[in-house]
Design a protein around this motif. Structure first.
Motif, PDB file in Angstrom:
ATOM      1  N   GLY A  36      66.913   3.797  40.091  1.00 35.69           N
ATOM      2  CA  GLY A  36      67.376   4.893  40.944  1.00 35.69           C
ATOM      3  C   GLY A  36      67.238   6.268  40.324  1.00 35.69           C
ATOM      4  N   LEU A  37      66.328   6.420  39.363  1.00 40.05           N
ATOM      5  CA  LEU A  37      66.126   7.738  38.764  1.00 40.05           C
ATOM      6  C   LEU A  37      65.502   8.678  39.794  1.00 40.05           C
ATOM      7  N   HIS A  38      65.899   9.936  39.739  1.00 37.24           N
ATOM      8  CA  HIS A  38      65.347  10.948  40.636  1.00 37.24           C
ATOM      9  C   HIS A  38      64.174  11.685  39.994  1.00 37.24           C
ATOM     10  N   ARG A  39      64.262  11.889  38.667  1.00 35.63           N
ATOM     11  CA  ARG A  39      63.249  12.682  37.964  1.00 35.63           C
ATOM     12  C   ARG A  39      62.944  12.055  36.615  1.00 35.63           C
ATOM     13  N   ILE A  66      62.228   4.579  38.792  1.00 37.07           N
ATOM     14  CA  ILE A  66      62.536   5.163  40.095  1.00 37.07           C
ATOM     15  C   ILE A  66      63.020   4.113  41.087  1.00 37.07           C
ATOM     16  N   GLU A  67      62.284   3.011  41.197  1.00 44.53           N
ATOM     17  CA  GLU A  67      62.576   2.016  42.230  1.00 44.53           C
ATOM     18  C   GLU A  67      63.752   1.104  41.887  1.00 44.53           C
ATOM     19  N   TRP A  70      57.122   9.823  44.476  1.00 39.28           N
ATOM     20  CA  TRP A  70      56.582   8.644  43.819  1.00 39.28           C
ATOM     21  C   TRP A  70      55.734   7.776  44.729  1.00 39.28           C
ATOM     22  N   LEU A 104      58.991  13.151  40.653  1.00 42.12           N
ATOM     23  CA  LEU A 104      60.259  13.045  41.374  1.00 42.12           C
ATOM     24  C   LEU A 104      60.218  11.828  42.291  1.00 42.12           C
ATOM     25  N   ALA A 105      61.362  11.211  42.497  1.00 40.24           N
ATOM     26  CA  ALA A 105      61.431  10.018  43.339  1.00 40.24           C
ATOM     27  C   ALA A 105      60.808  10.229  44.721  1.00 40.24           C
ATOM     28  N   GLN A 151      70.545  11.849  37.144  1.00 40.45           N
ATOM     29  CA  GLN A 151      69.613  10.771  37.490  1.00 40.45           C
ATOM     30  C   GLN A 151      68.205  11.054  36.975  1.00 40.45           C
ATOM     31  N   CYS A 152      68.120  11.438  35.702  1.00 43.57           N
ATOM     32  CA  CYS A 152      66.815  11.753  35.132  1.00 43.57           C
ATOM     33  C   CYS A 152      66.715  11.237  33.703  1.00 43.57           C
TER      34      CYS A 152
END
Length: 186
Positions: free
Chosen positions: A126-129, A122-123, A179, A175-176, A92-93
């Motif tokens: 759904g990316l984490h990084r 991110i929002e 954020w 990172l999410a 997820q990056c």
């Protein structure tokens, strides 16, 4: 999490980010022809016009990256590009890069464009990084990234050779979980 097949238009107070297309070639070529932009992005060499146009024509078809033109709302001109690439769905990056030509510099356009595309990643995706690299001779960009929530993680020593000198690359990420709090303090 979805892929990058959908190409959104993101609107802020200063800029609109919209899907990049071949019609943006002249504006981006002008930006890349600026010696400071070339240096700050560490761009060596040049690709031919037809190869660059073909690359731009195919951006809308990519499902593993998001290439958006940065449009200055005041003038309506394309002043650069913002990109999420090197997508790793398992972790997820992805990476982030941005290019702003002289016409878009010094007015907060890059900071807003960064916030818009990172927020989308991110929002909405759904990316984490999201990570990036910035050369040590570009403190202005590093400050803009920090304003958008990025934190320095480390240094890739002597990552770029420019005009006979070695230049470090500073690795940064957001990172999410960091954020939303970072947006409250900016």
């Amino acid at each position: 999490m979805t892929d990058f097949a959908y190409k959104p238009t993101l609107t802020g107070d200063l800029v609109v980010l919209r899907p990049l297309d071949e019609g943006d070639y002249d504006a981006l070529r002008a930006a890349m022809d600026d010696p400071d932009v070339t240096r700050l992005t560490g761009s060596h060499g040049e690709i031919g016009e037809e190869q660059a146009r073909e690359w731009m024509r195919t951006r809308k078809d990519q499902t593993d990256r998001l290439d958006l033109a940065i449009v200055d709302k005041t003038s309506g001109a394309v002043v650069g590009e913002a990109v999420l690439n090197n997508w790793d769905p398992d972790n997820q990056c992805c990476s982030f890069r941005i290019l702003i030509g002289p016409a878009g510099q010094g007015r907060g356009l890059g900071t807003e464009a960064t916030r818009l595309i990172v927020g989308y990643g991110i929002e909405q995706l759904g990316l984490h990084r999201i990570s990036l690299g910035v050369y040590a001779f570009n403190p202005r960009a590093q400050r803009a990234y920090e304003k958008a929530g990025f934190k320095a993680e480390g240094v890739l020593r002597d990552a770029l050779r420019w005009d006979g000198e070695w230049v470090d690359e500073i690795v940064m990420s957001v990172l999410a979980p960091e954020w939303m709090p970072s947006m409250d303090t900016v």
